[in-house]
Design a protein around this motif. Structure first.
Motif, short mmCIF file in Angstrom:
data_model
loop_
_atom_site.label_atom_id
_atom_site.label_comp_id
_atom_site.label_asym_id
_atom_site.label_seq_id
_atom_site.Cartn_x
_atom_site.Cartn_y
_atom_site.Cartn_z
N PHE A 1 0.83 -1.20 0.00
CA PHE A 1 0.00 0.00 0.00
C PHE A 1 0.86 1.26 0.00
N LEU A 2 1.92 1.25 0.78
CA LEU A 2 2.75 2.44 0.88
C LEU A 2 3.57 2.67 -0.39
N GLU A 3 4.05 1.61 -1.01
CA GLU A 3 4.81 1.77 -2.25
C GLU A 3 3.94 2.34 -3.36
N LYS A 4 2.69 1.91 -3.43
CA LYS A 4 1.77 2.43 -4.45
C LYS A 4 1.33 3.85 -4.15
N GLY A 5 1.18 4.17 -2.87
CA GLY A 5 0.69 5.50 -2.49
C GLY A 5 1.75 6.58 -2.49
N PHE A 6 3.03 6.18 -2.37
CA PHE A 6 4.12 7.16 -2.27
C PHE A 6 5.27 6.77 -3.21
N PRO A 7 5.00 6.73 -4.51
CA PRO A 7 6.03 6.27 -5.45
C PRO A 7 7.28 7.14 -5.51
N VAL A 8 7.12 8.45 -5.41
CA VAL A 8 8.29 9.33 -5.46
C VAL A 8 9.14 9.14 -4.22
N LEU A 9 8.49 9.13 -3.07
CA LEU A 9 9.22 8.91 -1.82
C LEU A 9 9.95 7.57 -1.86
N LEU B 1 -7.56 1.72 2.94
CA LEU B 1 -7.46 2.93 2.13
C LEU B 1 -7.03 4.14 2.96
N GLU B 2 -7.10 4.04 4.27
CA GLU B 2 -6.69 5.15 5.13
C GLU B 2 -5.28 4.97 5.68
N ILE B 3 -4.60 3.90 5.26
CA ILE B 3 -3.22 3.68 5.68
C ILE B 3 -2.31 4.83 5.26
N PRO B 4 -2.41 5.35 4.02
CA PRO B 4 -1.54 6.46 3.63
C PRO B 4 -1.65 7.67 4.55
N GLU B 5 -2.86 8.00 4.98
CA GLU B 5 -3.03 9.13 5.89
C GLU B 5 -2.35 8.85 7.22
N ASP C 1 17.53 9.85 5.78
CA ASP C 1 16.22 10.41 5.42
C ASP C 1 16.39 11.82 4.87
N PRO C 2 15.66 12.14 3.80
CA PRO C 2 15.74 13.51 3.25
C PRO C 2 15.06 14.50 4.18
N PRO C 3 15.50 15.76 4.17
CA PRO C 3 14.92 16.76 5.08
C PRO C 3 13.48 17.12 4.73
N PHE C 4 13.07 16.79 3.51
CA PHE C 4 11.71 17.12 3.05
C PHE C 4 10.78 15.91 3.16
N LEU C 5 11.16 14.91 3.92
CA LEU C 5 10.43 13.65 4.01
C LEU C 5 8.94 13.85 4.29
N ALA C 6 8.61 14.56 5.37
CA ALA C 6 7.21 14.70 5.77
C ALA C 6 6.41 15.50 4.75
N GLU C 7 7.01 16.55 4.18
CA GLU C 7 6.27 17.37 3.21
C GLU C 7 6.03 16.61 1.91
N LEU C 8 7.01 15.88 1.44
CA LEU C 8 6.83 15.11 0.21
C LEU C 8 5.76 14.05 0.40
N ALA C 9 5.76 13.39 1.54
CA ALA C 9 4.74 12.37 1.82
C ALA C 9 3.36 13.01 1.84
N HIS C 10 3.24 14.18 2.45
CA HIS C 10 1.94 14.86 2.50
C HIS C 10 1.46 15.22 1.10
N TYR C 11 2.36 15.71 0.26
CA TYR C 11 2.01 16.08 -1.10
C TYR C 11 1.51 14.87 -1.90
N GLU C 12 2.20 13.75 -1.78
CA GLU C 12 1.76 12.56 -2.50
C GLU C 12 0.44 12.03 -1.96
N TRP C 13 0.23 12.18 -0.66
CA TRP C 13 -1.04 11.74 -0.08
C TRP C 13 -2.20 12.60 -0.59
N ILE C 14 -2.00 13.91 -0.72
CA ILE C 14 -3.05 14.79 -1.24
C ILE C 14 -3.44 14.36 -2.65
#
Length: 262
Positions: A52-60, A88-92, A108-121
């Motif tokens: 689920f996480l690999e499909k939901g956050f491909p860039v990360l 379906l709520e695992i990404p959130e 870990d990249p310094p933008f980790l949390a923001e990139l994850a949030h962007y992909e989740w949106i």
């Protein structure tokens, strides 16, 4: 604690079993369960979550090697107590974990949390079920005299990092001087698109939501007052062009007639 001392045996076994599945290295397996069966459960649970996480956050995912990614996912699996039972709520839940609990390490990249949030949106908008009214909105309506109708499937985002540009070939080490404003939305082809905007456009979009009955002209006047911009002619010219560009991009879907005062 007294509550745990009185815990039924089957619940104690369940907790022990779940802890072992979350992190086999930290929590030994309950006694009496065959290792072969435990291995099947360990692999099944982790692989389902990881998929689920690999499909939901491909860039990360693309920014990590296999070892680093599994470490990140294992940390989520082990440390985060999900509040929802739905897959379906695992990404959130993952985004919440990265923003509130996870302590980034050297890999870990310094933008980790923001990139994850962007992909989740992007995922949120892709699966959203909001509908657009079939009546009352004129696609070619006057956006100054009428009330601009916003595409409900959109989100205005503000980040420190240019998350929309990040990938394996572009991993910035320091954020830009100015924050990044992004507009993410779903268009008529049911595709999620984005555009980089500025703070003025972001504020205009916020005003549309704060004043849903105001005409485009009224919205622009409010914006001009906030900015201290006195040239009304130039303001309306600039605003009309901006509204039209937003309509061309399917962010504004048309105009409604402004309600007539009683």
């Amino acid at each position: 604690p007294e509550g745990l001392m009185s815990e039924p045996e089957f619940q104690r076994l369940q907790r022990s079993f779940a802890a072992h599945l979350r992190n086999p290295q930290r929590h030994p397996a309950p006694s009496g369960i065959e290792e072969r069966r435990l291995a099947v459960y360990r692999q099944l649970f982790f692989n389902n979550l990881n998929g689920f996480l690999e499909k939901g956050f491909p860039v990360l995912r693309s920014l990590y090697d296999d070892t680093g990614w599994r470490r990140l996912v294992r940390g989520f699996f082990d440390q985060h107590a999900c509040t929802s039972p739905y897959f379906l709520e695992i990404p959130e839940e993952f985004v919440t974990f990265l923003a509130e609990t996870y302590q980034p390490g050297e890999g870990d990249p310094p933008f980790l949390a923001e990139l994850a949030h962007y992909e989740w949106i992007e995922l949120v908008l892709d699966t959203a079920t909001d509908t657009v009214p079939e009546q009352g909105v004129q696609p070619g309506g006057d956006l100054l005299r009428g009330v601009p109708y916003l595409n409900p499937l959109h989100c205005v985002l503000n980040y420190r990092w240019p998350v929309h540009q990040i990938g394996p070939e572009h991993r910035p080490e320091t954020p830009p001087e100015q924050p990044v404003w992004l507009l993410v939305y779903r268009n008529a082809e049911e595709r999620v698109a984005f555009m980089e905007i500025n703070a003025v456009t972001a504020r205009l979009l916020a005003l549309m939501q704060e004043q849903p009955l105001s005409s485009g002209e009224q919205l622009l006047q409010t914006l001009g007052d906030e900015m201290g911009f006195q040239d009304r002619v130039a303001l309306l010219s600039f605003g009309a062009d901006l509204l039209q560009r937003l309509r061309d991009r399917e962010l504004i879907l048309g105009a409604r007639l402004q309600p007539t005062p009683a």
